[in-house]
Design an enzyme around this catalytic site. Structure first.
Site, PDB file in Angstrom:
ATOM      1  N   GLY A  34      44.507  41.936  46.380  1.00  0.00           N
ATOM      2  CA  GLY A  34      43.489  42.617  45.578  1.00  0.00           C
ATOM      3  C   GLY A  34      42.189  41.829  45.527  1.00  0.00           C
ATOM      4  N   ALA A  88      42.798  42.580  40.918  1.00  0.00           N
ATOM      5  CA  ALA A  88      41.815  42.023  41.865  1.00  0.00           C
ATOM      6  C   ALA A  88      41.556  40.541  41.637  1.00  0.00           C
ATOM      7  CB  ALA A  88      40.502  42.798  41.764  1.00  0.00           C
ATOM      8  N   ASN A  89      42.256  39.948  40.687  1.00  0.00           N
ATOM      9  CA  ASN A  89      42.008  38.525  40.423  1.00  0.00           C
ATOM     10  C   ASN A  89      42.808  37.613  41.344  1.00  0.00           C
ATOM     11  OD1 ASN A  89      44.144  39.574  38.329  1.00  0.00           O
ATOM     12  ND2 ASN A  89      44.620  37.418  38.679  1.00  0.00           N
ATOM     13  N   TYR A 140      62.411  46.783  43.069  1.00  0.00           N
ATOM     14  CA  TYR A 140      61.037  46.606  43.576  1.00  0.00           C
ATOM     15  C   TYR A 140      60.767  47.608  44.704  1.00  0.00           C
ATOM     16  CZ  TYR A 140      57.108  44.730  46.221  1.00  0.00           C
ATOM     17  OH  TYR A 140      55.916  44.604  46.906  1.00  0.00           O
TER      18      TYR A 140
HETATM   19  N1  LIG Z   1      52.293  40.167  49.822  1.00  0.00           N
HETATM   20  C1  LIG Z   1      53.007  40.995  50.568  1.00  0.00           C
HETATM   21  O1  LIG Z   1      53.562  40.620  51.610  1.00  0.00           O
HETATM   22  C2  LIG Z   1      53.130  42.451  50.203  1.00  0.00           C
HETATM   23  C3  LIG Z   1      53.933  43.272  51.001  1.00  0.00           C
HETATM   24  C4  LIG Z   1      54.040  44.615  50.694  1.00  0.00           C
HETATM   25  C5  LIG Z   1      53.356  45.128  49.613  1.00  0.00           C
HETATM   26  N2  LIG Z   1      52.612  44.320  48.829  1.00  0.00           N
HETATM   27  C6  LIG Z   1      51.918  44.906  47.677  1.00  0.00           C
HETATM   28  O2  LIG Z   1      50.560  44.520  47.697  1.00  0.00           O
HETATM   29  C7  LIG Z   1      50.055  44.415  46.372  1.00  0.00           C
HETATM   30  C8  LIG Z   1      49.430  43.055  46.148  1.00  0.00           C
HETATM   31  O3  LIG Z   1      50.404  42.052  46.441  1.00  0.00           O
HETATM   32  P1  LIG Z   1      50.047  40.500  46.399  1.00  0.00           P
HETATM   33  O4  LIG Z   1      50.981  39.834  47.338  1.00  0.00           O
HETATM   34  O5  LIG Z   1      48.604  40.307  46.544  1.00  0.00           O
HETATM   35  O6  LIG Z   1      50.504  40.130  44.912  1.00  0.00           O
HETATM   36  P2  LIG Z   1      50.022  38.952  43.965  1.00  0.00           P
HETATM   37  O7  LIG Z   1      49.322  37.884  44.705  1.00  0.00           O
HETATM   38  O8  LIG Z   1      51.235  38.580  43.156  1.00  0.00           O
HETATM   39  O9  LIG Z   1      48.957  39.656  43.001  1.00  0.00           O
HETATM   40  C9  LIG Z   1      49.393  40.688  42.170  1.00  0.00           C
HETATM   41  C10 LIG Z   1      48.249  41.117  41.280  1.00  0.00           C
HETATM   42  O10 LIG Z   1      48.745  42.151  40.403  1.00  0.00           O
HETATM   43  C11 LIG Z   1      48.396  41.808  39.063  1.00  0.00           C
HETATM   44  N3  LIG Z   1      49.297  42.361  38.058  1.00  0.00           N
HETATM   45  C12 LIG Z   1      50.612  42.125  37.882  1.00  0.00           C
HETATM   46  N4  LIG Z   1      51.053  42.793  36.806  1.00  0.00           N
HETATM   47  C13 LIG Z   1      50.006  43.475  36.288  1.00  0.00           C
HETATM   48  C14 LIG Z   1      49.812  44.321  35.165  1.00  0.00           C
HETATM   49  N5  LIG Z   1      50.807  44.592  34.303  1.00  0.00           N
HETATM   50  N6  LIG Z   1      48.594  44.850  34.941  1.00  0.00           N
HETATM   51  C15 LIG Z   1      47.563  44.565  35.771  1.00  0.00           C
HETATM   52  N7  LIG Z   1      47.663  43.743  36.832  1.00  0.00           N
HETATM   53  C16 LIG Z   1      48.876  43.202  37.082  1.00  0.00           C
HETATM   54  C17 LIG Z   1      48.440  40.272  39.067  1.00  0.00           C
HETATM   55  O11 LIG Z   1      47.784  39.768  37.927  1.00  0.00           O
HETATM   56  P3  LIG Z   1      48.177  38.297  37.324  1.00  0.00           P
HETATM   57  O12 LIG Z   1      47.424  37.308  38.146  1.00  0.00           O
HETATM   58  O13 LIG Z   1      47.718  38.383  35.911  1.00  0.00           O
HETATM   59  O14 LIG Z   1      49.661  38.160  37.451  1.00  0.00           O
HETATM   60  C18 LIG Z   1      47.721  39.998  40.370  1.00  0.00           C
HETATM   61  O15 LIG Z   1      46.334  40.137  40.209  1.00  0.00           O
HETATM   62  C19 LIG Z   1      51.239  44.704  45.445  1.00  0.00           C
HETATM   63  O16 LIG Z   1      51.217  46.044  45.073  1.00  0.00           O
HETATM   64  C20 LIG Z   1      52.448  44.443  46.336  1.00  0.00           C
HETATM   65  O17 LIG Z   1      53.570  45.213  45.938  1.00  0.00           O
HETATM   66  C21 LIG Z   1      52.482  42.983  49.084  1.00  0.00           C
END
Ligand SMILES: NC(=O)c1ccc[n+]([C@@H]2O[C@H](COP(=O)([O-])OP(=O)(O)OC[C@H]3O[C@@H](n4cnc5c(N)ncnc54)[C@H](OP(=O)(O)O)[C@@H]3O)[C@@H](O)[C@H]2O)c1
Length: 321
Positions: free
Chosen positions: A24, A19-20, A172
């Site tokens: 999230g 959520a940081n 992935y």
């Molecule tokens: N963006 C898209 O277009 C898209 C499309 C389809 C699905 N999704 C899914 O949506 C979700 C969020 O995506 P997003 O784009 O918001 O990603 P993001 O901006 O990269 O954020 C990912 C988050 O997951 C955390 N994280 C990574 N590894 C972790 C671990 N080992 N333990 C706990 N937290 C961890 C990260 O923490 P840190 O800041 O510490 O790295 C960050 O808070 C993901 O599940 C992704 O697969 C995204």
């Protein structure tokens, strides 16, 4: 009316993983704006602290806490659940995710392929450790965040961790498919047990940072970034918009277990709507094989009380109160 943007989540406690940042963060902000107490699960508590401050700046009186959560470190998860200090939990949002692009296969502390470990195994185990709290909460929900990347992938139950042929994009997509298979299977098993918890699957479509609203100091989008990606907004959206499917899956009382929700336009952008899952996402044999493998790899089962050893206590963010 069962869904509207308003303060309808008062009294609810919701854990959002990852959520940081990104989707999230916005899910946490939207849930807090609806009156929920939101627990931010973050692997870096300093980043979690910034997110807490950013939400409080926009949502006066927001009720927020932060716990350290590292999904890629399975033995740490019981301490995370202990740090929640919660007797009830209305929902957990399985949002955190990692997408690696480098050619070399990486592994977690337990030796599991890192994307499968973080995205699927960590969340599978987290739900197992949360199960007693979820079961003690009426109408609790598990919200799994999948991906459109899962549409074109198929699981190989003989090589779940891509040991023989590692391709980052495929691994992935398979890890996200594993999450979605788990989300649907969890709901079927919960129904079999006549449990009060529902499992709902969402996917955020295509969400770009460059189309995302700024939330300093967590995330700042430059004007140049925004202008460069403006044409992409025809088919994609920002992470603030992508988070709406999550908030709705948590709060809309008409949404029931086993449903899939995603963005309306081509599954890539727009308001959340209900979708029919692709048949390979609900395949019973694959889901059963994945569940058995996940139980073997994590040592826990979401429908059986966990027995893992509990390591030392987990710190909370200084901003949490
Ligand atoms: N963006 C898209 O277009 C898209 C499309 C389809 C699905 N999704 C899914 O949506 C979700 C969020 O995506 P997003 O784009 O918001 O990603 P993001 O901006 O990269 O954020 C990912 C988050 O997951 C955390 N994280 C990574 N590894 C972790 C671990 N080992 N333990 C706990 N937290 C961890 C990260 O923490 P840190 O800041 O510490 O790295 C960050 O808070 C993901 O599940 C992704 O697969 C995204």
């Amino acid at each position: 009316m069962t869904w509207h943007s308003g303060r309808q989540a008062g009294g609810k406690t919701i854990l959002v993983t990852g959520a940081n940042a990104g989707i999230g963060y916005f899910a946490a902000e939207q849930l807090a704006a609806n009156g929920a107490t939101v627990v931010l699960g973050c692997r870096d508590t300093a980043k979690g602290d910034l997110a807490v401050r950013a939400i409080r700046a926009r949502v006066p009186g927001a009720r927020l806490r932060c716990v350290r959560l590292d999904l890629a470190d399975l033995p740490s998860l019981p301490a995370t659940v202990d740090a929640l200090g919660a007797e009830s939990l209305n929902a957990v949002v399985l949002n955190a995710g990692v997408l690696l692009s480098g050619p070399d296969r990486r592994v977690s502390a337990q030796g599991h392929e890192l994307m499968f470990a973080t995205n699927h195994l960590g969340h599978f185990a987290l739900v197992a450790h949360l199960a007693p709290i979820l079961a003690a909460t009426a109408n609790s929900r598990v919200i799994t965040v999948g991906s459109f990347a899962a549409r074109s992938e198929r699981l190989d139950l003989t090589d779940l961790q891509s040991e023989h042929d590692y391709r980052p994009k495929r691994s992935y997509g398979r890890s996200k498919l594993a999450q979605m298979l788990f989300g649907f299977e969890l709901d079927r098993r919960l129904r079999t047990h006549a449990a009060g918890t529902a499992s709902i699957v969402v996917h955020p479509g295509g969400a770009l940072d460059s189309l995302t609203l700024s939330r300093p100091p967590v995330f700042v989008r430059t004007t140049a970034q925004r202008l460069r990606r403006l044409p992409a907004s025809v088919v994609l959206h920002g992470k603030h918009a992508a988070a709406e499917a999550i908030a709705r899956a948590v709060l809309d009382t008409e949404i029931t277990g086993g449903q899939l929700w995603g963005p309306r336009f081509f599954g890539l952008r727009g308001q959340p709507h209900r979708e029919a899952p692709h048949t390979h996402m609900t395949d019973l044999d694959t889901a059963a094989g994945l569940w058995a493998a996940s139980t073997a790899l994590t040592g826990v089962d979401p429908l059986v009380r966990p027995t893992m050893m509990r390591p030392a206590s987990t710190p909370q963010c200084p901003e949490s109160s």
